[in-house]
Design a protein around this motif. Structure first.
Motif, short mmCIF file in Angstrom:
data_model
loop_
_atom_site.label_atom_id
_atom_site.label_comp_id
_atom_site.label_asym_id
_atom_site.label_seq_id
_atom_site.Cartn_x
_atom_site.Cartn_y
_atom_site.Cartn_z
N ALA A 140 4.18 5.61 -5.27
CA ALA A 140 4.15 5.69 -6.74
C ALA A 140 3.12 6.71 -7.20
O ALA A 140 3.39 7.52 -8.11
N ALA A 141 1.93 6.69 -6.54
CA ALA A 141 0.89 7.65 -6.92
C ALA A 141 1.32 9.08 -6.61
O ALA A 141 1.12 10.00 -7.42
N ARG A 142 1.91 9.26 -5.41
CA ARG A 142 2.37 10.60 -5.05
C ARG A 142 3.48 11.07 -5.99
O ARG A 142 3.54 12.24 -6.38
N THR A 143 4.39 10.13 -6.33
CA THR A 143 5.48 10.48 -7.25
C THR A 143 4.92 10.91 -8.60
O THR A 143 5.37 11.90 -9.20
N TYR B 137 0.84 -1.21 0.00
CA TYR B 137 0.00 0.00 0.00
C TYR B 137 0.87 1.25 0.00
O TYR B 137 0.61 2.21 -0.76
N LEU B 138 1.93 1.23 0.85
CA LEU B 138 2.82 2.39 0.90
C LEU B 138 3.53 2.60 -0.44
O LEU B 138 3.69 3.73 -0.90
N GLU B 139 3.96 1.47 -1.05
CA GLU B 139 4.62 1.58 -2.34
C GLU B 139 3.67 2.15 -3.39
O GLU B 139 4.08 3.00 -4.21
N ALA B 140 2.43 1.69 -3.35
CA ALA B 140 1.44 2.23 -4.29
C ALA B 140 1.19 3.71 -4.03
O ALA B 140 1.08 4.51 -4.98
N GLN B 141 1.11 4.08 -2.74
CA GLN B 141 0.90 5.48 -2.40
C GLN B 141 2.08 6.34 -2.84
O GLN B 141 1.91 7.44 -3.37
N GLU C 9 3.60 15.26 -12.29
CA GLU C 9 2.64 16.07 -13.05
C GLU C 9 2.65 17.53 -12.58
O GLU C 9 2.63 18.46 -13.40
N VAL C 10 2.70 17.70 -11.24
CA VAL C 10 2.74 19.07 -10.71
C VAL C 10 4.01 19.79 -11.15
O VAL C 10 3.99 20.96 -11.55
N ASN C 11 5.14 19.05 -11.06
CA ASN C 11 6.41 19.65 -11.49
C ASN C 11 6.37 20.03 -12.97
O ASN C 11 6.91 21.07 -13.37
N THR C 12 5.76 19.17 -13.77
CA THR C 12 5.64 19.47 -15.20
C THR C 12 4.81 20.74 -15.41
O THR C 12 5.18 21.62 -16.20
N ARG C 13 3.68 20.81 -14.68
CA ARG C 13 2.83 22.01 -14.79
C ARG C 13 3.57 23.25 -14.29
O ARG C 13 3.47 24.32 -14.90
N LEU C 14 4.30 23.08 -13.18
CA LEU C 14 5.04 24.22 -12.64
C LEU C 14 6.14 24.67 -13.60
O LEU C 14 6.38 25.87 -13.78
#
Length: 605
Positions: free
Chosen positions: A396-399, A390-394, A404-409
């Motif tokens: 990966a999702a956060r990463t 679950y932590l790995e999935a979280q 995406e946020v970094n790309t937008r920024l």
């Protein structure tokens, strides 16, 4: 007919006399054995507990039993008769019951015309016992070649069972040191480890099932400690009947553990409710046994049997429904329950007394406890892996989200830079338009050329910063060396005089606001020096900028005639210097007039 009846009576008397003497043969003690644990002896039940030793000795012991006896629940007092014929070279023996729970265990024998009595019982302190052992034991001294009859009186609140054995004294201590309570101590050690390990697991993942198993193992520990007889060694045997509540609470926590493991709340709601009611019953009966051992102890035993049967049935039903993980639970609880049935049958007198029927249920408890521990350890590992997944999935999702946020920024920053460059470009163009207007005005008749030059240089100083930012890769910081050198060059190019410039400007960067202030200050100082020294021969100008730690130092020095700033209070240039110096953090400036004019400015970036 009368003769026939008399013949039958005579035959019955002869048979009775013959059977008594056949089975009442004394136990022969020889040099060939040190332990006698396979013999028969007579027993007598005094239902009213009213017989004296003389009456017991006169009463025929018509019933015979092996030394390992299981006579069930009986009212009154149980008597055993044992004759010993000592043909050995030893005279010191120990007679033991191999049990500890009888409230009264008295031994009688007749010698030299009088009865001798040894009083013993479960509540007899260890210090007052002949034999310092929790099991009820008697020291016997019987001369060689003699035959003596012993009468053993037993009374207690529990069923009558035990293992009467005769030891040669030295062998008794050797044998008891080898196995005395070793089994119970081993089991108590296992339960201690189980309690500690499951308490650790509960603190790690905070699941109730581990806390329930801690409760089950803890009361299991108390229960085994209570029935082992070990309390005698610390003179706590007076709490034995009260500690029987541990049996009730042990089963209550076993049910709570089972409900969680079998997930009856969702998979079998009716069973979940029924088991919950039984838990409350155990909790109540456990309190009642504190006030009265009987009949609540029997109720606890009966409820325990019912609870085990229900747990087996429920787990089998769930297994049939596809809950495969219950197979290990079923195996362990069936093994334990099988040994409980054997023990119960022995206690009630249906099965003989032996190691399997007497101690098998304790081994079953151990098997059950270990299997449950493995089940919970496996559950912990599974939960840990699921949590890690679950932590790995979280992560990966956060990463992915951060990417995406970094790309937008990055896109926004790029757009902002483009916008800022466009703004700086337009501001620069506006400054140039203003400069163009000033140039046209300066060409008009009667125009003050000097004032137009000063004003033009001030605007160019501000224009250059925008031009610099427009062409720079970094929009947040300004290179002081290139920026200030451009300003110096621009100012000097506006004056038609011969001048020697010596500049030493270190390569540093500074933010936009500080750069604007420095540009205007330097413009005013250099312009002032040129304006007042146009006729000075061999005019020279030294400009230096250094940094020490966080402080910047700017020095502008000339070899001209100098001026008195106190006489130029209305000068716009000096007013601008003062105002823009205030915009610099922790700034301080001075003028000195030693062979020219020296301007020194220091500030913190």
């Amino acid at each position: 007919m009368k003769i026939v009846m008399q013949s039958i009576k005579l035959f019955a008397v002869i048979v009775l006399f013959w059977t008594q003497h056949l089975f009442a043969q004394p136990l022969d003690v020889t040099n060939d054995q040190s332990l006698y644990d396979n013999f028969t002896l007579g027993y007598l039940l005094d239902a009213n507990s009213s017989l004296t030793i003389d009456e017991v000795a006169r009463t025929p012991f018509a019933k015979r039993h092996t030394n390992r006896f299981a006579l069930g629940y009986q009212k009154g007092t149980l008597w055993f008769e044992l004759s010993i014929h000592n043909q050995s070279a030893f005279e010191e023996f120990i007679l033991t019951l191999n049990e500890h729970f009888y409230e009264k265990a008295n031994l009688y024998y007749h010698e030299k015309g009088e009865w001798h009595q040894k009083h013993l019982g479960f509540f007899t302190p260890i210090a007052a016992r002949e034999i310092k052992n929790s099991n009820l034991s008697f020291a016997l001294t019987q001369p060689k070649g003699t035959t003596r009859t012993y009468y053993l009186e037993l009374q207690g609140k529990y069923a009558y069972f035990g293992d009467i054995a005769l030891y040669e004294k030295s062998y008794f201590y050797y044998d008891k040191h080898l196995d005395s309570h070793a089994f119970f101590i081993f089991m108590l050690g296992i339960l201690t480890l189980i309690v500690l390990s499951n308490l650790f697991l509960y603190l790690q993942i905070r699941e109730k099932i581990y806390l329930y198993y801690v409760g089950y193992s803890f009361f299991n520990f108390l229960y085994l400690l209570n029935i082992s007889g070990l309390l005698v060694y610390v003179n706590l045997q007076t709490y034995t009947y009260s500690l029987q509540l541990s049996a009730a609470y042990m089963v209550a926590f076993l049910i709570l553990f089972s409900r969680e493991y079998l997930q009856t709340r969702t998979s079998f709601k009716l069973a979940h409710t029924l088991l919950g009611g039984i838990v409350y019953a155990f909790l109540v009966v456990g309190i009642l046994v504190l006030f009265s051992y009987t009949p609540w102890n029997k109720i606890i035993n009966n409820l325990s049997g019912l609870a085990n049967v229900l747990l087996i049935i429920i787990s089998l039903v769930l297994y049939r429904k596809g809950h495969i993980q219950t197979k290990y639970y079923i195996a362990s609880i069936v093994v334990f329950f099988a040994f409980v049935v054997l023990f119960t049958a022995m206690v009630t007198g249906l099965l003989p007394y032996n190691n399997v029927t007497r101690y098998g249920f304790i081994a079953g408890l151990g098997v059950e406890a270990v299997v449950f521990l493995l089940i919970l350890a496996n559950r912990y590992n599974r939960i840990k892996k699921e949590h890690e997944s679950y932590l790995e999935a979280q992560i990966a999702a956060r990463t992915h989200d951060l990417q995406e946020v970094n790309t937008r920024l990055a896109t926004l920053v790029e757009e902002r830079e483009l916008l800022l460059r466009e703004v700086y470009h337009r501001v620069k163009n506006n400054f140039h338009m203003i400069l163009g207007m000033f140039w046209f005005e300066s060409k008009k008749e009667h125009a003050n050329q000097a004032q137009f030059n000063e004003l033009t240089n001030r605007i160019k100083a501000m224009s250059m910063i925008h031009e610099h930012l427009y062409t720079s890769l970094d929009l947040t910081s300004i290179s002081l060396k290139s920026y200030l050198e451009k300003i110096i060059h621009n100012i000097i190019s506006g004056y038609k005089i011969s001048i020697a410039i010596h500049s030493h400007i270190e390569e540093h960067t500074i933010d936009f606001d500080h750069a604007v202030s420095l540009g205007i200050i330097l413009n005013e100082i250099i312009t002032n020096a040129l304006k007042h020294n146009q006729l000075t021969p061999h005019f020279a100008l030294d400009i230096e900028m250094t940094q020490k730690k966080e402080r910047f130092f700017i020095t502008v020095k000339d070899n001209g005639a100098g001026f008195d700033p106190t006489q130029n209070t209305q000068s716009l240039g000096l007013a601008l210097v003062e105002q823009f110096c205030k915009k610099l953090h922790n700034s301080h400036y001075t003028f000195s007039f030693d062979r020219g004019t020296t301007f020194l400015l220091e500030f913190t970036a």
